[in-house]
Design an enzyme around this catalytic site. Structure first.
Site, short mmCIF file in Angstrom:
data_model
loop_
_atom_site.label_atom_id
_atom_site.label_comp_id
_atom_site.label_asym_id
_atom_site.label_seq_id
_atom_site.Cartn_x
_atom_site.Cartn_y
_atom_site.Cartn_z
N HIS A 84 3.12 22.55 -14.91
CA HIS A 84 3.59 21.20 -15.29
C HIS A 84 2.42 20.20 -15.30
CE1 HIS A 84 7.31 18.40 -15.36
NE2 HIS A 84 6.29 17.85 -16.01
N ARG A 112 11.09 20.27 -20.65
CA ARG A 112 11.70 20.54 -19.35
C ARG A 112 12.20 21.98 -19.35
NH1 ARG A 112 9.31 16.77 -17.90
NH2 ARG A 112 10.06 14.85 -16.87
P1 NDP Z 1 11.12 10.15 -26.60
O1 NDP Z 1 12.36 9.60 -26.00
O2 NDP Z 1 10.14 9.20 -27.19
O3 NDP Z 1 11.52 11.18 -27.77
C1 NDP Z 1 12.58 12.06 -27.66
C2 NDP Z 1 12.85 12.69 -29.03
O4 NDP Z 1 13.84 13.72 -28.86
C3 NDP Z 1 13.40 11.70 -30.06
O5 NDP Z 1 12.86 11.95 -31.32
C4 NDP Z 1 14.91 12.01 -30.06
O6 NDP Z 1 15.57 11.77 -31.30
C5 NDP Z 1 14.88 13.50 -29.81
N1 NDP Z 1 16.18 13.94 -29.28
C6 NDP Z 1 16.80 13.57 -28.14
N2 NDP Z 1 17.99 14.18 -28.01
C7 NDP Z 1 18.13 14.95 -29.10
C8 NDP Z 1 19.16 15.81 -29.56
N3 NDP Z 1 20.29 15.99 -28.87
N4 NDP Z 1 18.98 16.44 -30.74
C9 NDP Z 1 17.86 16.27 -31.46
N5 NDP Z 1 16.83 15.45 -31.08
C10 NDP Z 1 16.98 14.80 -29.91
O7 NDP Z 1 10.44 11.05 -25.50
P2 NDP Z 1 8.88 11.41 -25.32
O8 NDP Z 1 8.36 11.89 -26.63
O9 NDP Z 1 8.16 10.30 -24.66
O10 NDP Z 1 8.97 12.59 -24.25
C11 NDP Z 1 9.68 13.78 -24.54
C12 NDP Z 1 9.85 14.61 -23.28
O11 NDP Z 1 8.62 15.23 -22.94
C13 NDP Z 1 10.24 13.86 -22.02
O12 NDP Z 1 11.61 13.59 -21.98
C14 NDP Z 1 9.80 14.80 -20.92
O13 NDP Z 1 10.86 15.65 -20.55
C15 NDP Z 1 8.69 15.62 -21.57
N6 NDP Z 1 7.39 15.39 -20.92
C16 NDP Z 1 6.73 16.45 -20.38
C17 NDP Z 1 5.50 16.27 -19.81
C18 NDP Z 1 4.73 17.42 -19.26
O14 NDP Z 1 3.70 17.21 -18.62
N7 NDP Z 1 5.15 18.63 -19.48
C19 NDP Z 1 4.86 14.95 -19.74
C20 NDP Z 1 5.63 13.91 -20.37
C21 NDP Z 1 6.86 14.13 -20.93
P3 NDP Z 1 15.82 10.27 -31.81
O15 NDP Z 1 14.45 9.70 -32.05
O16 NDP Z 1 16.57 10.44 -33.07
O17 NDP Z 1 16.54 9.55 -30.72
C1 OXD Z 2 6.94 13.20 -17.46
C2 OXD Z 2 6.33 14.40 -16.89
O1 OXD Z 2 8.12 13.24 -17.81
O2 OXD Z 2 5.22 14.29 -16.33
O3 OXD Z 2 6.25 12.18 -17.56
O4 OXD Z 2 6.89 15.49 -17.00
#
Ligand code: NDP
Ligand code: OXD
Length: 306
Positions: free
Chosen positions: A269, A221
């Site tokens: 995006h 993001r």
């Molecule tokens: P998940 O919830 O599966 O994974 C999030 C990861 O981030 C976890 O490992 C979590 O740690 C870690 N995390 C969260 N907060 C912290 C913190 N404060 N400090 C350190 N680590 C942290 O999410 P996804 O992998 O499914 O997706 C990740 C992001 O990708 C989404 O939230 C979205 O914003 C973005 N996205 C972007 C897209 C695009 O097209 N550009 C498409 C899809 C998603 P822990 O496991 O220990 O909780």
């Molecule tokens: C998502 C994205 O969060 O598309 O799925 O960014």
């Protein structure tokens, strides 16, 4: 069973896929009345819609990132928010990040410069095991990216909130281990959710910890990154480049410096878009489990914001 849907995408495609996956369900699209809906399927919902969902059993987010819901004060306090888990996005994210990492590792930008200068010169090769790739976020997508990069033999590092074990990845956890994680990341890939704890995390202090010549890939993001800090570090030469898919304001405003910066590559995006059929299959399977009184995965921990 009554479903209310709010999408910024192709409503007809969602409607057709939902009717096929959940025959018998009553499906309506906002602004149809939402007050008696059993389930809501939403992407960037208007506050008024959330306010109407007081009796809903679950709110399904039509994407992986839930920041538009998690921080919304009109969200009914007890409602479960459920996010998409992969649903066809992991493969797309792996493609995007592998491209960005290989582009930097094989120095294609420098070869492009040499081409413009009419220069035929092989550059010294770096062993992949000496090339560090750091993945911020080891969740569904971070893990998929790590698996896709593994066969190239890079020195993979991953950072998460809680400690993880991932085959072939040196893992780091929590704020105290962030600097060590960053110190050897020649490419930094951001796959963290946007939460109060991660907003602005990629600022001057954090990005300065990266080795000189590092590149930043933000596919999470835009608000995780402090744009001016990134630009200053690109201009000073500390960072060699950035590949950005997400921005504070989308579409990226025409006057933003990212558009024309020579060291910035950007995409609108699209790193991993929501695929309607895959998303509907996942949501329908979860609705069937909920109706049968069974637990589901992907429920957002609202106190953590993801
Ligand atoms: P998940 O919830 O599966 O994974 C999030 C990861 O981030 C976890 O490992 C979590 O740690 C870690 N995390 C969260 N907060 C912290 C913190 N404060 N400090 C350190 N680590 C942290 O999410 P996804 O992998 O499914 O997706 C990740 C992001 O990708 C989404 O939230 C979205 O914003 C973005 N996205 C972007 C897209 C695009 O097209 N550009 C498409 C899809 C998603 P822990 O496991 O220990 O909780
Ligand atoms: C998502 C994205 O969060 O598309 O799925 O960014």
């Amino acid at each position: 069973m009554r479903l209310i849907v709010h999408t910024t995408g192709d409503a007809a495609a969602w409607d057709a896929a939902l009717r096929q996956a959940l025959p018998g369900a009553h499906i309506a699209f906002w602004p149809a009345p939402a007050a008696n809906a059993d389930y809501a399927l939403v992407w960037k919902p208007p506050p008024q819609l959330l306010r109407d969902l007081q009796g809903v059993k679950a709110i399904f987010n039509l994407g992986a990132g839930v920041e538009a819901l998690a921080g919304e004060p009109t969200l009914p306090p007890g409602a479960s928010v459920v996010r998409l888990e992969d649903a066809g996005m992991a493969q797309q994210m792996a493609e995007y990040v592998c491209h960005a990492v290989l582009h930097r590792y094989r120095e294609f930008d420098l070869y492009a410069e040499q081409q413009r200068a009419g220069l035929w010169r092989a550059r010294p090769r770096t062993q992949p095991r000496e090339f560090g790739v750091g993945i911020l976020g080891l969740g569904v997508l971070g893990n998929a990216v790590a698996s896709a990069l593994l066969p190239f033999g890079f020195a993979l590092r991953g950072w998460s909130r809680t400690r993880k074990q991932v085959a072939g990845v040196a893992t780091f956890a929590g704020a105290r281990e962030l600097d060590d994680f960053l110190a050897a990341a020649q490419v930094l890939v951001c796959l963290l959710p946007l939460t109060p704890a991660t907003r602005g995390l990629l600022d001057c202090a954090t990005l300065s910890r990266l080795p000189r010549g590092a590149c930043v890939v933000n596919v999470a993001r835009g608000a995780l990154l402090v744009d001016d800090d990134l630009l200053a570090l690109l201009d000073s030469g500390h960072l060699a480049g950035a590949m950005l898919d997400v921005f504070h304001d989308e579409p990226l405003p025409p006057a933003h410096r990212f558009w024309h910066h020579p060291r910035v590559a950007l995409t609108p995006h699209v790193a991993a878009i929501t695929l309607v059929d895959e998303a509907v299959a996942q949501i329908a399977a979860k609705i069937r489990r909920l109706e049968a009184g069974l637990p589901i995965t992907g429920v957002v921990a609202r106190d953590h914001g993801y």
